[in-house]
Design a protein around this motif. Structure first.
Motif, PDB file in Angstrom:
ATOM      1  N   THR A  59      53.642  68.474  38.588  1.00 25.74           N
ATOM      2  CA  THR A  59      53.282  68.166  37.212  1.00 25.74           C
ATOM      3  C   THR A  59      52.952  66.535  37.044  1.00 25.74           C
ATOM      4  O   THR A  59      52.707  66.140  36.140  1.00 25.74           O
ATOM      5  N   GLU A  60      53.196  66.069  38.150  1.00 25.06           N
ATOM      6  CA  GLU A  60      52.955  64.534  38.396  1.00 25.06           C
ATOM      7  C   GLU A  60      51.625  63.889  38.839  1.00 25.06           C
ATOM      8  O   GLU A  60      51.496  64.726  39.949  1.00 25.06           O
ATOM      9  N   ILE A  61      51.334  62.809  38.750  1.00 20.78           N
ATOM     10  CA  ILE A  61      49.994  62.359  39.149  1.00 20.78           C
ATOM     11  C   ILE A  61      50.138  60.799  39.555  1.00 20.78           C
ATOM     12  O   ILE A  61      50.957  59.995  38.753  1.00 20.78           O
ATOM     13  N   ILE A  62      49.697  60.294  40.713  1.00 19.49           N
ATOM     14  CA  ILE A  62      49.561  59.036  40.826  1.00 19.49           C
ATOM     15  C   ILE A  62      48.391  58.438  40.686  1.00 19.49           C
ATOM     16  O   ILE A  62      47.371  58.725  41.301  1.00 19.49           O
ATOM     17  N   GLU A  63      48.209  57.417  40.122  1.00 22.30           N
ATOM     18  CA  GLU A  63      47.097  56.575  39.814  1.00 22.30           C
ATOM     19  C   GLU A  63      47.284  55.126  40.473  1.00 22.30           C
ATOM     20  O   GLU A  63      48.143  54.282  40.359  1.00 22.30           O
ATOM     21  N   VAL A  64      46.049  55.231  41.319  1.00 19.74           N
ATOM     22  CA  VAL A  64      46.057  53.779  41.756  1.00 19.74           C
ATOM     23  C   VAL A  64      44.908  53.034  41.150  1.00 19.74           C
ATOM     24  O   VAL A  64      43.930  53.417  40.981  1.00 19.74           O
ATOM     25  N   ARG A  65      45.256  51.822  40.409  1.00 18.94           N
ATOM     26  CA  ARG A  65      44.364  51.097  39.968  1.00 18.94           C
ATOM     27  C   ARG A  65      44.131  49.847  40.444  1.00 18.94           C
ATOM     28  O   ARG A  65      44.894  49.047  41.059  1.00 18.94           O
ATOM     29  N   LEU A  66      42.672  49.627  40.651  1.00 20.19           N
ATOM     30  CA  LEU A  66      42.192  48.389  41.399  1.00 20.19           C
ATOM     31  C   LEU A  66      41.739  47.228  40.407  1.00 20.19           C
ATOM     32  O   LEU A  66      40.740  47.811  39.418  1.00 20.19           O
ATOM     33  N   LYS A  67      41.818  45.925  40.640  1.00 16.31           N
ATOM     34  CA  LYS A  67      41.415  45.026  39.791  1.00 16.31           C
ATOM     35  C   LYS A  67      39.970  45.107  39.519  1.00 16.31           C
ATOM     36  O   LYS A  67      39.318  44.785  38.281  1.00 16.31           O
ATOM     37  N   GLU A  68      39.317  45.480  40.507  1.00 18.45           N
ATOM     38  CA  GLU A  68      37.747  45.427  40.455  1.00 18.45           C
ATOM     39  C   GLU A  68      37.288  46.478  39.534  1.00 18.45           C
ATOM     40  O   GLU A  68      36.224  46.403  38.901  1.00 18.45           O
ATOM     41  N   ILE A  69      37.894  47.322  39.234  1.00 21.91           N
ATOM     42  CA  ILE A  69      37.412  48.840  38.626  1.00 21.91           C
ATOM     43  C   ILE A  69      38.432  48.816  37.101  1.00 21.91           C
ATOM     44  O   ILE A  69      37.892  48.907  35.851  1.00 21.91           O
ATOM     45  N   ASP A  70      39.547  48.762  37.256  1.00 23.56           N
ATOM     46  CA  ASP A  70      40.525  48.648  36.050  1.00 23.56           C
ATOM     47  C   ASP A  70      41.092  47.485  35.740  1.00 23.56           C
ATOM     48  O   ASP A  70      42.041  47.830  34.738  1.00 23.56           O
ATOM     49  N   LYS A  71      40.757  46.406  36.413  1.00 20.34           N
ATOM     50  CA  LYS A  71      41.133  45.157  35.649  1.00 20.34           C
ATOM     51  C   LYS A  71      42.774  44.629  35.890  1.00 20.34           C
ATOM     52  O   LYS A  71      43.354  43.766  35.273  1.00 20.34           O
ATOM     53  N   GLU A  72      43.288  45.438  36.683  1.00 20.75           N
ATOM     54  CA  GLU A  72      44.956  45.318  37.050  1.00 20.75           C
ATOM     55  C   GLU A  72      45.156  46.199  38.636  1.00 20.75           C
ATOM     56  O   GLU A  72      44.284  46.950  38.851  1.00 20.75           O
ATOM     57  N   GLU A  73      45.865  45.390  39.340  1.00 22.06           N
ATOM     58  CA  GLU A  73      46.176  46.345  40.605  1.00 22.06           C
ATOM     59  C   GLU A  73      47.549  46.791  40.608  1.00 22.06           C
ATOM     60  O   GLU A  73      48.493  45.971  40.395  1.00 22.06           O
ATOM     61  N   ARG A  74      47.888  48.098  40.593  1.00 20.30           N
ATOM     62  CA  ARG A  74      48.988  48.812  40.428  1.00 20.30           C
ATOM     63  C   ARG A  74      49.094  50.277  40.855  1.00 20.30           C
ATOM     64  O   ARG A  74      47.848  50.808  40.724  1.00 20.30           O
ATOM     65  N   VAL A  75      50.089  50.714  41.111  1.00 21.78           N
ATOM     66  CA  VAL A  75      50.119  52.193  41.468  1.00 21.78           C
ATOM     67  C   VAL A  75      51.035  52.687  40.373  1.00 21.78           C
ATOM     68  O   VAL A  75      52.362  52.215  39.949  1.00 21.78           O
ATOM     69  N   VAL A  76      50.714  53.897  39.560  1.00 22.18           N
ATOM     70  CA  VAL A  76      51.394  54.268  38.693  1.00 22.18           C
ATOM     71  C   VAL A  76      51.734  55.990  38.734  1.00 22.18           C
ATOM     72  O   VAL A  76      50.936  56.663  39.142  1.00 22.18           O
ATOM     73  N   LEU A  77      53.025  56.074  38.428  1.00 22.18           N
ATOM     74  CA  LEU A  77      53.144  57.734  38.682  1.00 22.18           C
ATOM     75  C   LEU A  77      53.646  58.225  36.862  1.00 22.18           C
ATOM     76  O   LEU A  77      54.252  57.655  36.244  1.00 22.18           O
TER      77      LEU A  77
END
Length: 82
Positions: A59-77
């Protein structure tokens, strides 16, 4: 090959199918992932190079966010929304 999140291996399998459509590699195919979700029942992951291994539920998703696309760099559960 490089992938952001490894879980069931479907994305990697599709990429390998595309690679083999071009011909057989002369040596080997190596896999590097940012996050290995460690899905139960999968083959030995000893050959997979990963930045981190996170045990997650279905039921969990890991989102990888990148500065070039998402304006931030982090990994979110996050919890999956249905």
């Amino acid at each position: 090959m490089i992938d952001d999140v490894l879980y069931t291996g479907r994305t990697i399998r599709a990429a390998m199918n595309g690679l083999f459509d071009l011909g057989r590699p002369k040596k080997r195919v190596s896999l590097c992932v940012l996050i290995d979700r460690g899905a139960p029942g999968n083959a030995d992951r000893g050959a997979v190079q990963s930045g981190a291994r996170w045990q997650t539920s279905d039921t969990e998703i890991i989102e990888v966010r990148l500065k070039e696309i998402d304006k931030e760099e982090r990994v979110v559960l996050v919890d999956r929304v249905e």
